[in-house]
Every structure is written in C-alpha cells, then in structure tokens.
Motif scaffolding. Structure first.
Motif, PDB file in Angstrom:
ATOM      1  N   VAL A 768       0.870  -1.174   0.000  1.00  0.00           N
ATOM      2  CA  VAL A 768       0.000   0.000   0.000  1.00  0.00           C
ATOM      3  C   VAL A 768       0.909   1.225   0.000  1.00  0.00           C
ATOM      4  O   VAL A 768       1.888   1.277   0.751  1.00  0.00           O
ATOM      5  N   ARG A 769       0.565   2.222  -0.843  1.00  0.00           N
ATOM      6  CA  ARG A 769       1.439   3.403  -0.941  1.00  0.00           C
ATOM      7  C   ARG A 769       0.601   4.656  -1.195  1.00  0.00           C
ATOM      8  O   ARG A 769      -0.318   4.642  -2.020  1.00  0.00           O
ATOM      9  N   TYR A 770       0.938   5.724  -0.474  1.00  0.00           N
ATOM     10  CA  TYR A 770       0.365   7.044  -0.706  1.00  0.00           C
ATOM     11  C   TYR A 770       1.444   7.920  -1.332  1.00  0.00           C
ATOM     12  O   TYR A 770       2.584   7.962  -0.848  1.00  0.00           O
ATOM     13  N   GLU A 771       1.078   8.651  -2.408  1.00  0.00           N
ATOM     14  CA  GLU A 771       2.032   9.498  -3.120  1.00  0.00           C
ATOM     15  C   GLU A 771       1.457  10.902  -3.278  1.00  0.00           C
ATOM     16  O   GLU A 771       0.271  11.065  -3.580  1.00  0.00           O
ATOM     17  N   TYR A 772       2.321  11.869  -3.103  1.00  0.00           N
ATOM     18  CA  TYR A 772       1.935  13.259  -3.299  1.00  0.00           C
ATOM     19  C   TYR A 772       3.016  13.921  -4.145  1.00  0.00           C
ATOM     20  O   TYR A 772       4.156  14.060  -3.710  1.00  0.00           O
ATOM     21  N   PHE A 773       2.653  14.311  -5.369  1.00  0.00           N
ATOM     22  CA  PHE A 773       3.592  14.944  -6.288  1.00  0.00           C
ATOM     23  C   PHE A 773       3.308  16.439  -6.312  1.00  0.00           C
ATOM     24  O   PHE A 773       2.254  16.884  -6.773  1.00  0.00           O
ATOM     25  N   LEU A 774       4.280  17.210  -5.832  1.00  0.00           N
ATOM     26  CA  LEU A 774       4.075  18.637  -5.669  1.00  0.00           C
ATOM     27  C   LEU A 774       4.474  19.447  -6.899  1.00  0.00           C
ATOM     28  O   LEU A 774       4.269  20.666  -6.937  1.00  0.00           O
ATOM     29  N   GLY A 775       5.067  18.798  -7.909  1.00  0.00           N
ATOM     30  CA  GLY A 775       5.567  19.531  -9.061  1.00  0.00           C
ATOM     31  C   GLY A 775       7.021  19.910  -8.888  1.00  0.00           C
ATOM     32  O   GLY A 775       7.580  19.855  -7.792  1.00  0.00           O
ATOM     33  N   MET A 779       8.248  15.417  -4.350  1.00  0.00           N
ATOM     34  CA  MET A 779       7.300  14.370  -4.025  1.00  0.00           C
ATOM     35  C   MET A 779       7.413  13.936  -2.572  1.00  0.00           C
ATOM     36  O   MET A 779       8.461  14.093  -1.932  1.00  0.00           O
ATOM     37  N   LEU A 780       6.300  13.387  -2.071  1.00  0.00           N
ATOM     38  CA  LEU A 780       6.234  12.764  -0.754  1.00  0.00           C
ATOM     39  C   LEU A 780       5.577  11.406  -0.938  1.00  0.00           C
ATOM     40  O   LEU A 780       4.641  11.260  -1.730  1.00  0.00           O
ATOM     41  N   SER A 781       6.046  10.402  -0.206  1.00  0.00           N
ATOM     42  CA  SER A 781       5.402   9.097  -0.305  1.00  0.00           C
ATOM     43  C   SER A 781       5.543   8.344   1.015  1.00  0.00           C
ATOM     44  O   SER A 781       6.528   8.503   1.736  1.00  0.00           O
ATOM     45  N   VAL A 782       4.532   7.532   1.292  1.00  0.00           N
ATOM     46  CA  VAL A 782       4.536   6.631   2.438  1.00  0.00           C
ATOM     47  C   VAL A 782       4.084   5.269   1.930  1.00  0.00           C
ATOM     48  O   VAL A 782       3.027   5.163   1.299  1.00  0.00           O
ATOM     49  N   SER A 783       4.881   4.233   2.178  1.00  0.00           N
ATOM     50  CA  SER A 783       4.566   2.893   1.688  1.00  0.00           C
ATOM     51  C   SER A 783       4.649   1.903   2.835  1.00  0.00           C
ATOM     52  O   SER A 783       5.448   2.066   3.770  1.00  0.00           O
ATOM     53  N   THR A 784       3.818   0.879   2.751  1.00  0.00           N
ATOM     54  CA  THR A 784       3.944  -0.251   3.655  1.00  0.00           C
ATOM     55  C   THR A 784       3.823  -1.521   2.837  1.00  0.00           C
ATOM     56  O   THR A 784       3.143  -1.541   1.802  1.00  0.00           O
ATOM     57  N   ASN A 813       8.375 -10.842   5.857  1.00  0.00           N
ATOM     58  CA  ASN A 813       9.119  -9.590   5.752  1.00  0.00           C
ATOM     59  C   ASN A 813       8.098  -8.479   5.584  1.00  0.00           C
ATOM     60  O   ASN A 813       7.245  -8.544   4.692  1.00  0.00           O
ATOM     61  N   TYR A 814       8.160  -7.468   6.444  1.00  0.00           N
ATOM     62  CA  TYR A 814       7.202  -6.375   6.343  1.00  0.00           C
ATOM     63  C   TYR A 814       7.874  -5.092   6.811  1.00  0.00           C
ATOM     64  O   TYR A 814       8.884  -5.114   7.532  1.00  0.00           O
ATOM     65  N   GLY A 815       7.323  -3.974   6.385  1.00  0.00           N
ATOM     66  CA  GLY A 815       7.944  -2.722   6.787  1.00  0.00           C
ATOM     67  C   GLY A 815       7.216  -1.513   6.236  1.00  0.00           C
ATOM     68  O   GLY A 815       6.152  -1.606   5.609  1.00  0.00           O
ATOM     69  N   ILE A 816       7.816  -0.358   6.462  1.00  0.00           N
ATOM     70  CA  ILE A 816       7.277   0.913   6.015  1.00  0.00           C
ATOM     71  C   ILE A 816       8.403   1.728   5.394  1.00  0.00           C
ATOM     72  O   ILE A 816       9.551   1.670   5.860  1.00  0.00           O
ATOM     73  N   GLU A 817       8.082   2.465   4.324  1.00  0.00           N
ATOM     74  CA  GLU A 817       9.051   3.328   3.642  1.00  0.00           C
ATOM     75  C   GLU A 817       8.517   4.748   3.615  1.00  0.00           C
ATOM     76  O   GLU A 817       7.344   4.970   3.278  1.00  0.00           O
ATOM     77  N   LEU A 818       9.362   5.694   3.961  1.00  0.00           N
ATOM     78  CA  LEU A 818       9.020   7.114   3.928  1.00  0.00           C
ATOM     79  C   LEU A 818      10.017   7.817   3.018  1.00  0.00           C
ATOM     80  O   LEU A 818      11.226   7.581   3.105  1.00  0.00           O
ATOM     81  N   GLU A 819       9.511   8.682   2.154  1.00  0.00           N
ATOM     82  CA  GLU A 819      10.416   9.369   1.236  1.00  0.00           C
ATOM     83  C   GLU A 819       9.893  10.773   0.944  1.00  0.00           C
ATOM     84  O   GLU A 819       8.676  10.986   0.828  1.00  0.00           O
ATOM     85  N   PHE A 820      10.822  11.732   0.845  1.00  0.00           N
ATOM     86  CA  PHE A 820      10.451  13.055   0.358  1.00  0.00           C
ATOM     87  C   PHE A 820      11.599  13.640  -0.447  1.00  0.00           C
ATOM     88  O   PHE A 820      12.768  13.345  -0.222  1.00  0.00           O
ATOM     89  N   ARG A 821      11.234  14.467  -1.411  1.00  0.00           N
ATOM     90  CA  ARG A 821      12.166  15.266  -2.207  1.00  0.00           C
ATOM     91  C   ARG A 821      11.508  16.617  -2.401  1.00  0.00           C
ATOM     92  O   ARG A 821      10.504  16.733  -3.100  1.00  0.00           O
ATOM     93  N   LEU A 822      12.067  17.640  -1.748  1.00  0.00           N
ATOM     94  CA  LEU A 822      11.441  18.954  -1.729  1.00  0.00           C
ATOM     95  C   LEU A 822      12.456  20.047  -2.036  1.00  0.00           C
ATOM     96  O   LEU A 822      13.638  19.945  -1.664  1.00  0.00           O
ATOM     97  N   LEU A 823      11.988  21.096  -2.681  1.00  0.00           N
ATOM     98  CA  LEU A 823      12.791  22.302  -2.789  1.00  0.00           C
ATOM     99  C   LEU A 823      12.801  22.993  -1.434  1.00  0.00           C
ATOM    100  O   LEU A 823      11.798  22.995  -0.710  1.00  0.00           O
ATOM    101  N   ALA A 824      13.932  23.589  -1.108  1.00  0.00           N
ATOM    102  CA  ALA A 824      14.034  24.282   0.177  1.00  0.00           C
ATOM    103  C   ALA A 824      13.017  25.413   0.269  1.00  0.00           C
ATOM    104  O   ALA A 824      12.505  25.720   1.352  1.00  0.00           O
ATOM    105  N   SER A 825      12.691  26.028  -0.868  1.00  0.00           N
ATOM    106  CA  SER A 825      11.707  27.112  -0.865  1.00  0.00           C
ATOM    107  C   SER A 825      10.332  26.598  -0.459  1.00  0.00           C
ATOM    108  O   SER A 825       9.561  27.310   0.197  1.00  0.00           O
TER     109      SER A 825
END
Length: 1011
Positions: A768-775, A779-784, A813-825
């Motif tokens: 299961v994964r939630y994704e948010y693409f900011l342009g 991006m932000l994402s949370v996966s399990t 095997n199970y887990g959670i993944e968190l990821e973000f890539r953002l401009l400092a602005s």
C-alpha cells in the motif's frame, strides 16, 4: 510458445511494411495541412542550411490519465509549414531550428488539442518539451483547445509520468547520477529508497538478500556474475554510462515472476538527439593507500600452461603409482614454474577516463540513424588492514590473525548503441555493452592458531596471490512499432548475454613458527602434510573458469479499447523464451613432499624429505631445483612434487529454460485504475555433477506456475495517488546453490557448498502506498509492504567454518518506507527565493521487520531475521544547482542497520553461532563548476568521509556483562530495530568480533570537456 513467437513476428512484419507507405503519406501530407498563418513567430521563417544540426526541439507526448506515451500525435509549429507525428514511443523531433521563440500545437483524434507557447530554442542546444493530452469525454463534435506555457507544461507532464506509473517503483535519472560522486552502478543504487549495498557491489532491496532481486539491462535478463552465490555485481557498470535506473518493487504480469525485493532495470544511454563528443579525465587520492607502500605478486595472471594435463589425466597418472608415473609428475613439477615472490613499490593515484561520441544521420524527412559510442577506463588502488578471529565457544577466542590487503581494480567498459528510424511508426535499436572487471590482490596474514599457547606461541604466516577477471557482453536487438490503422503498439527484443569469470591461478602459501616469550623465534617452516592441498595448506594452487550464456527473446503487443466515455482498457499480452547455460570448472593443485617407490627406494616425507626446503622463502621454495629426487648419494634426499586434489564436485554443468506468457489488462474508470492479469511460467532446470564420494548428482526439475497480480490506483486528485497491490512471485535456486562444489574463501577462512535438494520459494506480496507529487520534481510518499515466504533459501553455518544453502520452513518480511524530495523554498515556505529554489533536500527511510522459521534446520532455534535483512535503511542528502552561475553542490549520506549474514546452527555436533554485519554510515560530497559556456565541467568528489570500519561479529547479548539500555536510546532502538535493547546490535563489551577491515577516504578530481 517459441513457434507462436515466430508466427506473431511474421504477422507483424507483413502488417508493418504494408502500412509503411500509408504512414509516410500521412507524414508528408501533414506539412501542408497543418500550416497556420494567423500567428506571428519570433524568428526568420526560412530555415537556413547553415543552422546547426544540434539546435532542436524534442520531447514526449503522453496520455494525461495513464502517463502512457501517445503515438501518432500531430505536432505542428504554428506559423510555419513544419509538422511531424510522434513515434511509437510518443517522441517527436524538429531539427535545425533557428534560435527564437515558437508556438507548438498538439492534436490527436478524441483528445483535446493543446497549444504550447513560449517554446524557446537556444542555438546549438536541445529544447526538451514534454506534453500531456487529455481525452474528450462525450464532446467529440466540439473543438477543445487549451493553451499553456512551455515551462509549466514540461513540469506538469513529468509529474504526470511519475504519478501514473503502473507499479510501485523508485529510480534515479542520468542528471541526478551526474550530481553525485558515484563511480559505479552499485554506488548509484545506494541513493534509491529502501536499498543498500553489501560488499560494495551486491544490492539489498527492502532489507532482503541480494538473491531475491532480478536484474535486466535494456529489457533483457543478465546472468549472475558470481560463481559462488546468486547475485549480480553492480560495480561492473560505470555510473556515467547509465541513462536511468529503476527498481520495481511490485509485480505486474509483464514483468518476470522471479523476485521479491525488486526488479532492477538498468537502461544505458540511448542514441543522441544531436551530434556531440566529450572526454573526461580524473584522478583520485585514497588517504590510506595513495603513495603508500604496496606489495604486488608476480605471475598473478599466469594460468596453467597449455601442455599441462587435464585434471582427469593428472588423476589417472597419479593413481598409477608406478615409477614412471611418479617420475613424470615430478618432471611436470620441475617444468611448471611460476614466480612466488612479491615486488615492493608505491600505490599510484586512482585514475578514470571516458570518451563518448554521439552522431545523428538524417537520410530524409522520416528516416534517420543515431549512434552512441562510449569507452570508460577506471583504475582503483585499495589498501586495507584487516583482522580475523575464530572462537571455540562464545567468548572463548582460539585463533587470531591480522592481515594487510593490497588490491588493484580495473574497470573497462564500452557501449555502442545504434538506432534506426525507418519512419514515424517503426524504430530499430541495437544496443551493445562490453565490460571487463579485474582485480589483482595480494594478502599477507599473520597470527596464531591457538591464543592459549603461551610459551611458545605457534604463529602462522600466510600469503595469497589472486587475480580475478569478469568479462560481460550483452547485446539487444530491439524493435518498436505502431500500427496506426489498428492502433496497436508492438515491441520485441532479442538478446544475448555472456559472462566469463576466470581465476587463472590463486596461489597460497603458509609458514608456521614458534614465538618464545623472550622474543626469539624458530625458523618459519612450511607445514607440508602428505597429500593435502587447498585451504591454507602450503603451496596450494586453485584455478576456476565459469562460463555462462543467456539467449532470450520477448514480444509485447498492446491495444487500447474504449468501452465508454469513462471506461477504457489497455490490453497487453506477450511472452518470453529464455535459455541459460553454465559450465563451471575448478581445480585444486598443490606442492607436497615427493613420495613413492622409485629405483627400489621408498621415498617419503618422514624418511627422505629434505626439511631445509620447507624453511626456504616464498621466492625460492618452489624452484625446479627443489622438485623430485634431489640426491641418492651419500644419502637419499627428496624434495617436492605436484599433487592433484581436484574432486568430482569441482565441476558442474547446468542449464535452465523458461517459457512464459502473460495477459495484462489496464482498466481506467474515472479516478480508478486497475492493472491486473496473470503470468504463466514454465521453468526447467538441469544440473550434473559428482559428490566427493564420486556419486552422481543430477538435478532435473520442471515446474509450471501461474502468477497473478494486480495494481490498484485511486487518483485522489491531480497530484495525489493511493496505490494497492498484490501478487505471487517466486525465487528459484541458483546453479551454484544446487551444485556440491565446496568454495574456500581465503579472506574469511570459510567453506561454502551447495545443496541439490533445494526447492523453489513461493512468495506472496502485498503493498500500500500514498504518493503526493508537488511539481518541480518534488514528491512525498509513504509505503507499507508485507511478504510471506514458503521454503526461503538461507545460508546456514556448520561446524569447522563451513556453510551450506538450505530451505527454511517459512519467513515473513514487512515494513514501512518514507520518502520526500522537496525544494528548500517549499520546505521553508519562501516563494520566489532564487537560492532556496535551487536547493533540493531529499531523504528516504525504510524500517523493516523480518522473521524466518529455521526450526526444520535447527530444532532449538529461536526467532531470527532473514539472512541479509537490515532492520532499517536510511538515505538523505541535499543538492544545490545554480545553472546561471554554473555551480552545483551535493551531499549524500547512507546508513543500514545490523544484518545477519550467515544463520547459526545448534544441531548437536554441528554447533555454530550466527554471523552479523555491523551497521555503517557513508557520507559523500561533491562540488562542480561549469565553465566556457558549459563546455567544461570541473568536479571535486569526497567519498566515504567517515571511513567507518567494516565489522562482522557473533552476538553474545545474553552473556553476563551486557548493559541495559534505557530512556531515549531504548525508544530509538525500539523504533528502528524492533527491540529496545537492540540485542542483535554490536556491543564490543560482550560480542565476539569476527573480522574488522579498514577503509580510507577518497578525494577525486575530474574534468569533462564537451566538444
């Protein structure tokens, strides 16, 4: 299956070429039909022949709802007569464009027309424009035209492609790779969410062992590069040869069914969009290596001479035990001479060189040829200090060694890619990669075989001379086609891969001596012992040759069907056939005391062997003068001879065949999208060898599997997705894991053997994964995720430093993944801030739990993690790029948790504790500057700033002396390892340190000039 491919290919060829004239007529007629004169364009309307070929407009047109490329889109430059159609991959090109500003129009039946303005062309540069088109629902009689800005459209289209990937995946592009100090593909993989690298070359995805990954290059499978494990060595590919690298973490029917961690897709650089050539030169300094003393073994690349008898012939001669045969072997020992001495010198700096050439040839309006050729040569010198310890029981140290390792690694790679575009709808590519990786290694080890011996202490001095070479060739012939009348997309790949791994002659020698408390010592003496060769016996010689090849072909056909305005299905079907063969041959030779009855004398080690020979140094001990019968008067003296210790298990040949077909349906209904279907794989595997007892080993297995999968995507809005997926996949035993061959590793003093009784592992996956693409690439994402294994293949320790592959009962095997890539602005809420807009901050964290049931292997076993699993993987970094000033800066860090490398064993008579690898943190920096209008780039890299030691240990947390962890540290341990006391972590006070190896920091500087 193979016959059906052939029939399909014949049908396709007849269909394609019957439509060539139609496609060409459409393309030609569009020149006049698309002319629009009502708009002013800010450039001279005449296209001069003197305009540079590299001034182009290019890009990709995709479908907004799915992100799939759209072929057949009419692309016109408003105010001119110039137009073209997108090809089978949705790509379009306008070449020799004068500098200026343009307006482009994109149109396709049943899609809204889009006009993109402010498309700026700069002289001698490529302008990349990616565009997305949306379908018209129930308004086909209306003309819907949308006008957008070029910069906004490209950013939004990139976002659309990311958002509409059909499966959970993570990747990295060539531009991102360029902004890191990464030298090889293994370095690049550390940057991807949920991945880590083991032994600096094997990838771990989501904490799973490297055996659970599958590697594809340009759409074709790659064989294992290692003769002793199921793994691919990613350090063989230079990072600057990559176009992109993607790890698919969930299954779909069009992907191979053998994986659990990830399918790693490596795509090498494609043919150029314009002519160019570049050259890169660089040098590196290692803080503990460069300009330091080195020892280099002689004759390290010399194998057995051509006149040397085969293993079977040697053994047959050896078994005769006649005077003639004994003397023949002694004569062979005299004639076979290699230099066992070492030379002293200084380590040179590391060096790297690459030359890349790109050429584009245009034949007419629709036909063109592209060429990309690249050659890379890297030389890396490494010095390391290591320690190795062995324990009788927990805390009871018995053997302790220290070693110096001197290594020289060479990487030579070449790419030649050709791409022929017949017309808008048909493209052929021929991609080739050849790589040679070699390592010259000399190891000098000193220690004691029993630390409890005090006066005297028995010391052991061993040396190892090793040269290994990996040669890999892989080539793919690729076809991409679009049949406009039927709107069918068809792609096919035929490929051949070959791996050759050779150890021409690994030579080991050992001396023992007594060290007394007063500082005196006895003469070092080689402990020859009868007909014993291999392992740490003096004068041992090991050779091996591993040859493997893969032939494969695959075909994919897809067509979109519209059922209603809101409901459509993209149906894709295809298949693959793959044939893989391997032949492995190892040889165990060595020098032993001359023995046997010759001329009426019983020659033996006890009665006639000249003991002075055993005290000679490495440089002279195996000289021809020391072979055979030395004298018969006044006393009988004998020296050394050769002995063949090769066993039947040192050879195996194996073959596997895979025939697979799949059906995949991609349904879109309003905001819902489901990609579902099944894959059928028929797999056969054969292996032939002999046990040490000369009993035949025959593996002959065939298995048919049906592998269903689904990926469900709900589009919350244009920037957010919610994904769910489920699948069944497999993990098959590698040839090496089935073979009875016993592999000895001098560095670890461990033996590893295969098991012909291994079973295929069944794996059930859910994500299961939630994704948010900011342009703007943010991006932000949370996966399990959750995985269930039946019969997982694990490496288990046995007594006497031996290991064997076995099936455990089950695992999870199970887990959670968190990821973000953002401009400092964005992060700091500062709009229109140039500095913060140029600064990107990124991080990804995977927290993983795994458990394997090895009660079928060790009845008293407690719960334990799966082999190779890390409880967490953490990557973070920042990247600053100022294009106007030409400056860039990058900082990256990577850390993985403690992980088990070999399972323990509590079986009576076979007791052996588990082996763990201690967590380490890597920190890298890079600063770069572009000069001369971006023709010259200077880069300074700093790798492995922290230079932490690599430590392996055996866990003794339950012994007295372990300190209780409380407070915040206990909380952190609970979150990241699942245990507040971190019982599996390394505690120097109570745990047994098995080995420790040091590494230096590496500073490198490179210059790239673009002609």
């Amino acid at each position: 299956m193979k016959l059906s491919y052939f029939i399909t290919l014949l049908f396709f060829c007849s269909s394609v070429f019957s439509q060539n004239s139609t496609a060409k007529d459409v393309a030609d007629s569009s020149v006049t039909e698309s002319t629009i004169s009502s708009t002013t364009v800010t450039h001279s309307p005449a296209i001069s022949n003197e305009i540079d070929e590299s001034s182009i407009i290019t890009g990709t047109v995709i479908e907004e709802s799915t992100g799939r490329p759209l072929p057949g889109v009419l692309v016109a430059i408003i105010g001119t007569k110039f137009s073209t159609h997108t090809d089978a991959q949705g790509k379009f090109y306008f070449r020799k464009m004068p500098a200026g500003q343009y307006i482009l129009e994109f149109s396709l039946f049943s899609f809204s027309t889009k006009v993109v303005d402010e498309v700026v062309v700069v002289d001698k540069e490529a302008t990349v424009l990616n565009v997305s088109l949306s379908e018209m629902n129930g308004v086909l009689d209306e003309v819907v035209i949308k006008t957008v800005k070029a910069k906004t459209e490209s950013v939004q289209s990139l976002l659309t492609m990311q958002k509409n990937s059909i499966r959970v995946s993570d990747g990295i592009s060539a531009e991102s790779i360029k902004r890191t100090p990464d030298r090889t593909t293994s370095d690049v993989l550390k940057r991807i969410s949920g991945t880590s690298i083991q032994d600096n070359k094997f990838v771990i995805v989501r904490g799973l062992n490297d055996r659970y990954n599958t590697t594809y290059l340009n759409g074709s499978p790659l064989p294992s590069t290692e003769p002793d494990k199921k793994a691919f060595s990613f350090d063989i590919f230079p990072a600057n040869m990559l176009d992109n690298l993607v790890i698919n973490k969930t299954a779909s029917p069009d992907l191979p069914g053998e994986f659990a961690g990830g399918i790693i897709e490596i795509n090498t650089k494609s043919t150029p969009e314009k002519d160019f050539q570049s050259i890169t030169v660089g040098a590196g300094y290692n803080t503990i290596t460069t300009n330091k003393t080195k020892f280099q073994a002689n004759d390290i690349k010399v194998g057995l001479p051509s006149y040397f008898p085969s293993s079977n012939d040697f053994i047959a001669l050896q078994n005769l035990k006649t005077e003639t045969s004994i003397q023949q072997i002694a004569t062979l020992a005299k004639n076979y001479q290699t230099d066992w001495s070492v030379d002293e010198g200084k380590f040179d700096p590391n060096t790297n060189f690459q030359f890349t050439l790109g050429r584009y040839f245009k034949f007419n309006d629709t036909q063109s040829l592209g060429l990309l050729a690249s050659a890379t040569n890297n030389v890396t010198n490494v010095f390391g200090v290591g320690s190795l310890k062995e324990y009788e029981t927990a805390g009871d140290l018995r053997k302790s060694f220290n070693s110096n390792n001197y290594r020289k690694q060479k990487l030579l790679g070449a790419i030649v890619n050709l791409s022929l575009k017949l017309n808008t709808n048909n493209r052929f590519s021929f991609k080739n990669l050849y790589s040679i990786t070699s390592e010259s290694r000399y190891t000098d080890r000193l220690g004691t075989r029993n630390v409890t011996d005090v006066d005297p202490t028995i010391m052991s001095s061993s040396t190892n001379r090793l040269f290994t070479e990996n040669k890999i060739y892989t080539g793919q012939l690729i076809g991409e086609h679009f049949l406009p009348e039927n709107k069918i997309k068809l792609g096919w790949v035929g490929s051949y891969s070959n791996v050759q791994r050779e150890v021409p002659s690994e030579r080991r020698n050992t001396y023992d001596y007594k060290l007394y408390q007063d500082g005196t010592q006895s003469a070092p003496t080689a402990p020859f012992a009868g007909n014993n060769v291999g392992l740490d016996n003096p004068g041992s010689i090991f050779t091996s040759n591993n040859r493997e090849s893969i032939f494969s072909s695959k075909i994919d056909i897809s067509k979109k069907i519209e059922f209603s305005d809101n409901f459509s299905a993209d149906i894709k079907l295809g298949g693959i056939t793959q044939s893989r063969k391997r032949k492995f041959q190892a040889r165990q030779l060595g020098y032993v005391p001359f023995s046997g009855r010759v001329n009426g004398v019983n020659w033996s080690q006890d009665d006639t062997f000249d003991g002075a020979i055993a005290t000679l140094p490495n440089a002279t001990i195996f000289n021809s003068a020391n072979m055979g019968i030395l004298s018969t008067s006044p006393t009988n003296l004998s020296g050394l001879t050769l002995f063949e210790g090769t066993k039947g298990s040192d050879y195996y040949d194996a073959e596997s065949n895979l025939d697979a077909g799949y059906l995949m349906i991609d349904n879109v209904f309003n905001k819902w999208r489901i990609i579902w279907g099944a894959r059928v794989e028929n797999y056969s595997q054969n292996l032939n060898s002999i046990t040490e007892a000369n009993l035949p080993v025959v593996v002959d297995d065939t298995q048919l599997d049906i592998l269903p999968s689904f990926n469900l995507i709900y589009s919350l809005n244009k920037k957010q997705n919610l994904r769910m997926s489920g699948s069944k996949t497999l993990n098959r035993p590698e040839f090496r894991e089935l073979a009875p061959f016993l592999f000895y590793d001098f560095d670890t003093r461990m033996n590893t053997s295969g098991n012909p009784e291994l079973k295929i592992t069944d794996i059930y996956n859910a994500d299961v994964r939630y994704e948010y693409f900011l342009g703007k690439g943010q991006m932000l994402s949370v996966s399990t995720f959750y995985k269930n294994f039946k019969n997982p293949i694990e490496l288990q320790a046995l007594a006497n430093n031996s290991n064997v592959y076995k099936n455990a009962a089950a695992g999870t095997n199970y887990g959670i993944e968190l990821e973000f890539r953002l401009l400092a602005s964005t992060l700091f809420g500062a709009k229109e801030n140039k500095f913060l807009d140029d600064l990107t901050i990124f991080s990804n964290l995977a927290v993983i739990r795994s458990e394997v049931d090895i009660s079928n292997l060790t009845p008293t076993a407690v719960k334990t993690p799966m082999q190779g699993q890390s409880p967490y993987v953490f990557n973070a970094g920042l990247q600053y790029i100022n294009k106007e000033a030409g400056w860039s800066f990058a900082a990256n860090t990577n850390r993985v948790g403690d992980r088990i490398t070999i399972h323990g064993n509590q079986t009576t008579g076979n007791t052996a504790p588990a082996f763990w690898e201690k967590s380490r943190t890597f920190l890298d920096f890079q600063i770069a500057k572009n000069l001369l209008k971006n023709k010259l780039e200077l880069k300074l890299n700093v790798r492995n700033v922290l230079a932490e030691d690599l430590v392996f240990y055996q866990n003794n947390h339950d012994l007295p002396g372990a300190k209780e962890i409380k407070g915040f540290d206990a909380f952190v341990n609970k979150v990241f390892t699942g245990d507040s006391q971190n019982k599996n972590g390394f505690d120097a006070k109570v745990d047994d340190e098995v080995s420790r190896n040091t590494f230096g920091r590496v500073f490198s500087f490179s210059m790239t000039y673009n002609f």
